[in-house]
Design a protein around this motif. Structure first.
Motif, PDB file in Angstrom:
ATOM      1  N   ALA A 302       0.904  -1.038  -0.077  1.00 47.80           N
ATOM      2  CA  ALA A 302      -0.012   0.135   0.154  1.00 47.80           C
ATOM      3  C   ALA A 302       0.769   1.066   0.107  1.00 47.80           C
ATOM      4  CB  ALA A 302      -0.934   0.170   1.226  1.00 47.80           C
ATOM      5  N   VAL A 303       1.865   1.344   0.781  1.00 44.12           N
ATOM      6  CA  VAL A 303       2.883   2.368   0.703  1.00 44.12           C
ATOM      7  C   VAL A 303       3.397   2.420  -0.612  1.00 44.12           C
ATOM      8  CG1 VAL A 303       5.087   3.288   1.850  1.00 44.12           C
ATOM      9  CG2 VAL A 303       3.305   2.266   3.281  1.00 44.12           C
ATOM     10  N   LEU A 304       4.099   1.442  -1.126  1.00 39.06           N
ATOM     11  CA  LEU A 304       4.424   1.452  -2.301  1.00 39.06           C
ATOM     12  C   LEU A 304       3.469   2.086  -3.543  1.00 39.06           C
ATOM     13  CD1 LEU A 304       6.820   0.581  -4.418  1.00 39.06           C
ATOM     14  CD2 LEU A 304       5.881  -1.460  -4.843  1.00 39.06           C
ATOM     15  N   TYR A 305       2.112   1.698  -3.514  1.00 41.05           N
ATOM     16  CA  TYR A 305       1.097   2.234  -4.389  1.00 41.05           C
ATOM     17  C   TYR A 305       1.056   3.854  -3.956  1.00 41.05           C
ATOM     18  CZ  TYR A 305      -0.139  -2.247  -6.486  1.00 41.05           C
ATOM     19  OH  TYR A 305      -0.108  -3.325  -7.033  1.00 41.05           O
ATOM     20  N   GLY A 306       1.148   4.154  -2.915  1.00 38.18           N
ATOM     21  CA  GLY A 306       0.948   5.693  -2.470  1.00 38.18           C
ATOM     22  C   GLY A 306       2.278   6.428  -2.846  1.00 38.18           C
ATOM     23  N   LYS A 307       3.231   5.897  -2.985  1.00 35.04           N
ATOM     24  CA  LYS A 307       4.407   6.829  -3.522  1.00 35.04           C
ATOM     25  C   LYS A 307       4.236   7.136  -5.067  1.00 35.04           C
ATOM     26  CE  LYS A 307       8.606   6.281  -2.064  1.00 35.04           C
ATOM     27  NZ  LYS A 307       9.122   7.454  -1.675  1.00 35.04           N
ATOM     28  N   ARG A 308       3.436   6.216  -5.441  1.00 30.55           N
ATOM     29  CA  ARG A 308       3.345   6.115  -7.176  1.00 30.55           C
ATOM     30  C   ARG A 308       2.094   6.780  -7.482  1.00 30.55           C
ATOM     31  NH1 ARG A 308       3.845   0.100  -9.414  1.00 30.55           N
ATOM     32  NH2 ARG A 308       3.871   1.422 -11.432  1.00 30.55           N
ATOM     33  N   GLY A 309       1.575   7.380  -6.401  1.00 33.19           N
ATOM     34  CA  GLY A 309       0.160   8.172  -6.520  1.00 33.19           C
ATOM     35  C   GLY A 309      -1.151   7.119  -6.673  1.00 33.19           C
ATOM     36  N   LYS A 310      -0.989   5.856  -6.382  1.00 34.98           N
ATOM     37  CA  LYS A 310      -2.027   4.858  -7.050  1.00 34.98           C
ATOM     38  C   LYS A 310      -2.974   4.738  -5.586  1.00 34.98           C
ATOM     39  CE  LYS A 310       0.040   2.416 -10.616  1.00 34.98           C
ATOM     40  NZ  LYS A 310       0.427   0.977 -11.335  1.00 34.98           N
ATOM     41  N   TYR A 311      -3.621   5.891  -5.235  1.00 33.85           N
ATOM     42  CA  TYR A 311      -4.097   5.857  -3.899  1.00 33.85           C
ATOM     43  C   TYR A 311      -5.465   4.832  -3.733  1.00 33.85           C
ATOM     44  CZ  TYR A 311      -1.417  10.025  -3.851  1.00 33.85           C
ATOM     45  OH  TYR A 311      -0.259  11.092  -3.571  1.00 33.85           O
TER      46      TYR A 311
END
Length: 541
Positions: A302-311
């Motif tokens: 989830a943190v990885l997706y958050g860094k990519r803007g995929k909230y």
């Protein structure tokens, strides 16, 4: 003679080598006897020719003697062939013995090669252990040198350094994913780790100590930017684990998580996502879908997706991790509060402010009830909630939270607040009132109860709060109060020499500069909120 030899040769083709040799010896003996017999007959015929007087009888004897000579020649030819066969047999025996010797040498060389391989493997293991020891000693040496420099550190900072401090640095892994242990005491860390280990044991799996050591070593290399060492080290360990334990093993999943974090630090998000998904599949298969390790991998993803803007993709993963941790650890566990912080940030970046306030308030309640009001996570969460209020234009609510943080820190350092013992924000507002009355107070900061010294006590969050409240004062037109807090923050930074998260300050200023119509644009930034990392695996640094 030829009609007798060829059928026997056809039979010899079906015999073994020993049988052929023995039969050949018998044939040689028979041919020798036959040769001797023919020679005696020929000798008698020659004697008979000498005694005969008639021509006809002599001619007949001559013909017989010629036939006997031809027969003797054929017998001698057969003897020669038999001797050749015997010589060939001896040669083959010599070749076979040499072949056996060579095979024995090959076996001996293979054994020596295997022994050398074992020695090489043992030497490589010793070398790897030595490298780990050397790396740990180097880190200890650097830490000691750093502590020695702190003792000699001069309070005065050159203007060039001040300019560098005011610059907003580039986002890094440590800025967006802080180490949660930086503001916790040893006792609190032990409490968290003990609870995490207990939860892991309840789930039937505990990460081996060797993988924790390897994780710490990899983090050291990654923090130094030595990815050319960290990545091969992870890959080699992963390959060894897959050979010994198979691909579908919890240790392999742990190693995949570690390698994924290194890739994430290098901004290789696709590779990191692939590894985390693989680790998630292994842990769900081997440990069950409600295991704490599964929650850790979900949080990392989830943190990885958050860094990519995929909230939107990250939010369900974070919610599932929250459900697992509530089920395993209980709804009031500090790790649940960290997961709530992550979930609040994902919702904040999507503009779901009602949910954000709910998650932050719940996390704040857990921290205050379980860890106490003086715990660093309480101040962090209040800062996060204040950032959410700023994005909605709720400046009064944000100001209250900032003042609560500073007041609590002041009471912890100097005792309860009274007329003679005021927190810095009260002094700042008094100076603001006096400046409006044209009576500026030039009282030095040393007479404020030594307030600026309080920021040295491992509290970058308090320093950040000073800057944020100063920015909020500046937006309200309270310039004197803003300058007071900002100068106090600069002084405390000079003395403590700790990271105070300048990114947080820069983005809060950006939020405060935005008008009400620009809130949507400010919502897209990461603001001051940070993803929290879990504590039960050691791999969510």
């Amino acid at each position: 003679m030829s009609t007798m030899v060829y059928p026997r040769e056809e039979k010899l083709e079906k015999l073994s080598q020993e049988e052929i040799i023995s039969n050949t010896k018998l044939v040689i003996q028979g041919l020798e006897a036959l040769k001797n017999e023919h020679n005696s007959i020929l000798h008698s015929l020659l004697e008979t020719i000498k005694c005969l007087k008639k021509d006809e009888e002599a001619n007949l004897v001559h013909e017989k003697s010629n036939l006997l000579r031809k027969s003797v020649e054929m017998i001698e030819l057969g003897l020669g062939e038999a001797q050749v066969m015997m010589a060939l047999s001896n040669h083959l025996n010599a070749v076979e013995s040499e072949k056996q010797k060579l095979r024995a040498q090959v076996r001996r060389l293979c054994q020596e090669n295997q022994w050398l391989r074992d020695e090489l493997a043992n030497t490589q293991q010793k070398l790897q252990k030595s490298e780990q020891s050397v790396a740990q000693l180097e880190e200890e040496k650097k830490h000691l040198e750093f502590m020695n420099q702190l003792k000699k550190y001069d309070e005065d900072v050159s203007p060039t350094q001040e300019e560098k401090d005011r610059e907003a640095p580039k986002d890094s892994l440590d800025d967006l994913f802080p180490n949660d242990e930086e503001e916790q005491g040893p006792g609190m860390q032990h409490q968290h780790n003990s609870a995490a280990v207990a939860a892991a044991q309840q789930g039937g799996y505990e990460i081996p100590a060797r993988l924790r050591t390897l994780h710490n070593l990899v983090i050291q290399y990654a923090s130094q930017g030595r990815y050319e060492v960290a990545v091969p080290l992870c890959k080699q360990a992963l390959e060894d684990l897959e050979k010994t334990s198979g691909h579908d093993h919890p240790d392999v999943a742990t190693m995949l998580n570690i390698l994924a974090l290194v890739y994430r630090d290098q901004n290789k998000y696709k590779e990191a996502a692939h590894l985390l998904n693989d680790a998630l599949s292994i842990r769900e298969k081997t440990l069950g879908k409600d295991h704490p390790a599964v929650a850790a991998t979900l949080n990392n993803l989830a943190v990885l997706y958050g860094k990519r803007g995929k909230y939107k993709e990250a939010e369900p993963l974070c919610k599932r991790a929250l459900e697992i941790r509530e089920k395993v650890l209980g709804k009031d566990h500090p790790d649940v509060a960290k997961q709530l912080n992550n979930l609040a940030l994902l919702c904040q970046n999507q503009g779901k402010y009602e949910e954000v306030e709910y998650y932050y308030c719940r996390a704040l309640e857990i921290y205050e009830s379980r860890l106490g009001p003086d715990d660093a996570n309480v101040a962090k969460t209040k800062n996060n909630l204040a950032s959410c209020f700023l994005k909605q234009g709720k400046y009064k609510e944000a100001e209250i939270l900032y003042k609560e943080i500073l007041t609590r820190a002041h009471e912890k350092e100097f005792g309860s607040v009274d007329a003679e013992n005021k927190p810095i924000w009260m002094h700042a507002e008094e100076r603001e009132e006096m400046s409006k009355g044209k009576h500026r107070d030039n009282t030095p900061y040393g007479e404020y109860g030594g307030w600026y010294k309080a920021c040295k006590v491992n509290s970058p969050t308090v320093n950040t709060t000073l800057r944020n409240l100063g920015a909020l004062y500046r937006r309200q037109g309270k310039l004197e109060a803003a300058e007071t807090l900002e100068e106090c923050a600069v002084r405390s930074r000079k003395q403590s020499n700790t990271g105070i998260d300048p990114i947080h300050q820069t983005r809060v200023v950006e939020i405060l500069k935005d008008t009400d119509g620009d809130r949507r644009r400010s919502r897209d930034s990461l603001s001051s909120v940070k993803y929290e990392s879990g504590s039960e695996t050691g791999e969510e640094a």
